[in-house]
Design a protein around this motif. Structure first.
Motif, PDB file in Angstrom:
ATOM      1  N   ALA A 281      31.691  -2.137  -7.994  1.00 10.24           N
ATOM      2  CA  ALA A 281      31.446  -0.704  -8.151  1.00 10.24           C
ATOM      3  C   ALA A 281      29.972  -0.387  -7.936  1.00 10.24           C
ATOM      4  CB  ALA A 281      31.904  -0.241  -9.532  1.00 10.24           C
ATOM      5  N   LYS A 282      29.099  -1.239  -8.452  1.00  8.72           N
ATOM      6  CA  LYS A 282      27.662  -1.027  -8.310  1.00  8.72           C
ATOM      7  C   LYS A 282      27.228  -1.066  -6.848  1.00  8.72           C
ATOM      8  CE  LYS A 282      26.178  -2.906 -12.779  1.00  8.72           C
ATOM      9  NZ  LYS A 282      25.436  -4.016 -13.435  1.00  8.72           N
ATOM     10  N   ILE A 283      27.632  -2.118  -6.132  1.00 11.90           N
ATOM     11  CA  ILE A 283      27.113  -2.292  -4.783  1.00 11.90           C
ATOM     12  C   ILE A 283      27.718  -1.277  -3.810  1.00 11.90           C
ATOM     13  CG2 ILE A 283      28.798  -4.064  -4.099  1.00 11.90           C
ATOM     14  CD1 ILE A 283      25.041  -3.800  -3.154  1.00 11.90           C
ATOM     15  N   TYR A 284      29.017  -0.962  -3.963  1.00 16.59           N
ATOM     16  CA  TYR A 284      29.615   0.018  -3.061  1.00 16.59           C
ATOM     17  C   TYR A 284      29.146   1.430  -3.402  1.00 16.59           C
ATOM     18  CZ  TYR A 284      32.561  -3.466  -0.817  1.00 16.59           C
ATOM     19  OH  TYR A 284      33.002  -4.551  -0.095  1.00 16.59           O
ATOM     20  N   GLY A 285      28.870   1.679  -4.686  1.00 15.93           N
ATOM     21  CA  GLY A 285      28.313   2.971  -5.057  1.00 15.93           C
ATOM     22  C   GLY A 285      26.940   3.178  -4.440  1.00 15.93           C
ATOM     23  N   GLU A 286      26.118   2.133  -4.473  1.00 13.38           N
ATOM     24  CA  GLU A 286      24.787   2.237  -3.878  1.00 13.38           C
ATOM     25  C   GLU A 286      24.874   2.339  -2.365  1.00 13.38           C
ATOM     26  OE1 GLU A 286      20.348   0.259  -4.351  1.00 13.38           O
ATOM     27  OE2 GLU A 286      22.047  -0.507  -5.541  1.00 13.38           O
ATOM     28  N   MET A 287      25.830   1.652  -1.769  1.00  9.65           N
ATOM     29  CA  MET A 287      26.014   1.737  -0.320  1.00  9.65           C
ATOM     30  C   MET A 287      26.333   3.174   0.094  1.00  9.65           C
ATOM     31  SD  MET A 287      28.933  -0.036   2.099  1.00  9.65           S
ATOM     32  CE  MET A 287      30.214   1.110   1.535  1.00  9.65           C
ATOM     33  N   ILE A 288      27.297   3.807  -0.596  1.00 11.86           N
ATOM     34  CA  ILE A 288      27.680   5.171  -0.239  1.00 11.86           C
ATOM     35  C   ILE A 288      26.520   6.128  -0.467  1.00 11.86           C
ATOM     36  CG2 ILE A 288      29.184   7.103  -0.886  1.00 11.86           C
ATOM     37  CD1 ILE A 288      31.427   5.068  -1.301  1.00 11.86           C
ATOM     38  N   ASP A 289      25.751   5.925  -1.544  1.00 15.26           N
ATOM     39  CA  ASP A 289      24.584   6.775  -1.784  1.00 15.26           C
ATOM     40  C   ASP A 289      23.572   6.666  -0.647  1.00 15.26           C
ATOM     41  OD1 ASP A 289      25.414   7.873  -4.168  1.00 15.26           O
ATOM     42  OD2 ASP A 289      24.462   6.344  -5.410  1.00 15.26           O
TER      43      ASP A 289
ATOM     44  N   ILE B 262      26.973  -9.766   1.166  1.00  9.34           N
ATOM     45  CA  ILE B 262      27.858  -8.809   1.830  1.00  9.34           C
ATOM     46  C   ILE B 262      27.168  -8.335   3.103  1.00  9.34           C
ATOM     47  CG2 ILE B 262      28.876  -6.502   1.736  1.00  9.34           C
ATOM     48  CD1 ILE B 262      29.346  -6.836  -1.189  1.00  9.34           C
ATOM     49  N   SER B 263      27.895  -8.368   4.193  1.00  8.44           N
ATOM     50  CA  SER B 263      27.426  -7.818   5.451  1.00  8.44           C
ATOM     51  C   SER B 263      28.623  -7.150   6.119  1.00  8.44           C
ATOM     52  CB  SER B 263      26.856  -8.922   6.352  1.00  8.44           C
ATOM     53  OG  SER B 263      26.432  -8.386   7.591  1.00  8.44           O
ATOM     54  N   LEU B 264      28.500  -5.857   6.440  1.00  3.30           N
ATOM     55  CA  LEU B 264      29.656  -5.130   6.961  1.00  3.30           C
ATOM     56  C   LEU B 264      29.228  -4.006   7.890  1.00  3.30           C
ATOM     57  CD1 LEU B 264      29.808  -2.172   5.318  1.00  3.30           C
ATOM     58  CD2 LEU B 264      30.476  -3.685   3.458  1.00  3.30           C
TER      59      LEU B 264
ATOM     60  N   PHE C  62      25.535  -2.484   6.894  1.00  7.82           N
ATOM     61  CA  PHE C  62      25.043  -2.609   5.518  1.00  7.82           C
ATOM     62  C   PHE C  62      25.021  -4.081   5.139  1.00  7.82           C
ATOM     63  CE2 PHE C  62      25.885  -2.920   0.938  1.00  7.82           C
ATOM     64  CZ  PHE C  62      24.876  -2.119   0.422  1.00  7.82           C
ATOM     65  N   GLU C  63      23.886  -4.522   4.589  1.00 10.59           N
ATOM     66  CA  GLU C  63      23.757  -5.916   4.153  1.00 10.59           C
ATOM     67  C   GLU C  63      23.129  -5.963   2.769  1.00 10.59           C
ATOM     68  OE1 GLU C  63      21.535  -8.114   7.010  1.00 10.59           O
ATOM     69  OE2 GLU C  63      22.979  -7.792   8.637  1.00 10.59           O
ATOM     70  N   ALA C  64      23.664  -6.822   1.912  1.00  9.76           N
ATOM     71  CA  ALA C  64      23.131  -6.987   0.556  1.00  9.76           C
ATOM     72  C   ALA C  64      23.285  -8.430   0.124  1.00  9.76           C
ATOM     73  CB  ALA C  64      23.848  -6.062  -0.419  1.00  9.76           C
ATOM     74  N   GLU C  65      22.383  -8.851  -0.762  1.00  9.04           N
ATOM     75  CA  GLU C  65      22.410 -10.218  -1.266  1.00  9.04           C
ATOM     76  C   GLU C  65      22.166 -10.204  -2.775  1.00  9.04           C
ATOM     77  OE1 GLU C  65      20.117 -14.504  -0.482  1.00  9.04           O
ATOM     78  OE2 GLU C  65      19.605 -12.718   0.674  1.00  9.04           O
TER      79      GLU C  65
ATOM     80  N   LYS D 289      20.630  -6.917  -4.165  1.00 12.36           N
ATOM     81  CA  LYS D 289      19.455  -6.382  -3.490  1.00 12.36           C
ATOM     82  C   LYS D 289      19.861  -5.950  -2.086  1.00 12.36           C
ATOM     83  CE  LYS D 289      16.823  -7.597  -6.962  1.00 12.36           C
ATOM     84  NZ  LYS D 289      16.246  -6.585  -7.886  1.00 12.36           N
ATOM     85  N   ILE D 290      19.546  -4.715  -1.727  1.00 10.36           N
ATOM     86  CA  ILE D 290      19.894  -4.200  -0.405  1.00 10.36           C
ATOM     87  C   ILE D 290      18.932  -4.775   0.632  1.00 10.36           C
ATOM     88  CG2 ILE D 290      20.364  -2.157   0.970  1.00 10.36           C
ATOM     89  CD1 ILE D 290      22.083  -2.454  -1.573  1.00 10.36           C
TER      90      ILE D 290
END
Length: 321
Positions: free
Chosen positions: A191-199, A283-285, A301-304, A311-312
């Protein structure tokens, strides 16, 4: 007779010992129970006092009616959550500088435009005061800020803000990211990472999604996304963007009348097109934000995850239509 008398004496002694022990145990248990009760009562009172001293307030600015307008304006109301023992007041401000000569828009006061309004929680309005001839490409922003104040000390207990963007006289209201709201609602890692992605994607070509009433997040395209992740993400998006959240495929949106003539009126679609990598710590998408056949973007979008925190690494637009 001596034997009988001896037995009677022994029985009497045992009875006295048993009764004495029983009374002693009963008294001990009673004292223990009373002591425990007092301790629990003191703890409850201490907990209650801690709760009384602690103020946890959250406020959100809600727009009434349409978030898009030419001439006219928009009304704002505060939505306050949490608890406090303090009396509060509401301070609304707009970011005008002293160098500006004329008010063409602003907060609506009793006798015209103002830069500050203090009230008890009533709605306030932002309005357009003058007709202006804009040059092509003209753009400006206003920020309306709300602070909830302690009536006695003036301490800021909670705050929120919204941006009002002006594209050649066409106004669009946008909420800024609320970190406290995200922290309060987004608990699971997904929820945290996808929420930040959409923001983050929300701010890329923001004209596509400004003032939308519907946000469709096609979670069927999300790998490893469970019901709790979805519940938290949707609750956050609904609060953050003041919109109705949908979870439908493009075909379902068309069948149910949300999309007509390749256009999602008053709505935006977020979806994942391809995962390059999706593990516990990376995550890389590639995804898309779609409003119509001629209004859409692709993004990467990439995050680790570093020390158990995401971290984005990258969030960029890859194509536009």
């Amino acid at each position: 007779m001596k034997r009988i008398a001896l037995i009677l004496i022994l029985m009497l002694a045992v009875s006295i010992i048993i009764v004495g022990c029983t009374d002693s145990e009963k008294e001990e248990r009673t004292n223990t129970t009373v002591s425990q009760g007092l301790e629990e009562n003191i703890k409850d009172k201490n907990d209650a006092n801690i709760g009384e001293d602690k103020d946890e307030l959250y406020v959100r600015i809600k727009a009434k009616g349409s978030k898009r307008f030419f001439n006219g304006g928009v009304a704002f109301i505060p939505k306050l959550e949490g608890s406090s023992t303090k009396e509060v007041k509401y301070r609304w401000t707009i970011d005008y500088s002293e160098e500006q000569e004329d008010f063409i828009d602003g907060l609506v006061g009793e006798e015209g435009p103002v830069t500050e309004i203090i009230n008890n929680g009533e709605e306030v309005s932002f309005g357009v005061y003058a007709e202006v001839s804009y040059v092509p490409g003209a753009y400006s922003e206003r920020k309306v800020k709300l602070q909830v104040l302690d009536s006695e000390s003036g301490e800021v207990l909670a705050e929120d803000s919204v941006k009002i963007k002006n594209y050649e006289g066409y106004y669009i209201v946008e909420n800024t990211r609320d970190e406290k709201l995200a922290e309060r609602i987004l608990k699971t890692s997904n929820a945290k990472i996808y929420g930040e992605m959409i923001d983050m994607v929300w701010d890329i070509d923001s004209a596509l999604n400004s003032g939308v009433s519907y946000i469709n997040v096609d979670t069927r395209t999300f790998d490893g996304f469970n019901e709790e992740d979805k519940k938290q993400l949707f609750e956050y998006l609904a609060e953050q963007y003041d919109a109705e959240i949908l979870d439908k495929t493009m075909e379902e949106l068309k069948d149910e009348g949300y999309i007509e003539d390749l256009s999602f009126k008053d709505g935006i679609v977020f979806g994942i097109d391809k995962y390059i990598k999706n593990s516990e710590d990376k995550i890389s998408l590639e995804g898309r934000k779609w409003a119509s056949g001629m209004g859409a973007i692709g993004f990467i979008f990439e995050a680790e995850k570093v020390e158990n925190e995401w971290k984005i690494k990258k969030c960029d637009m890859t194509w536009i239509s």
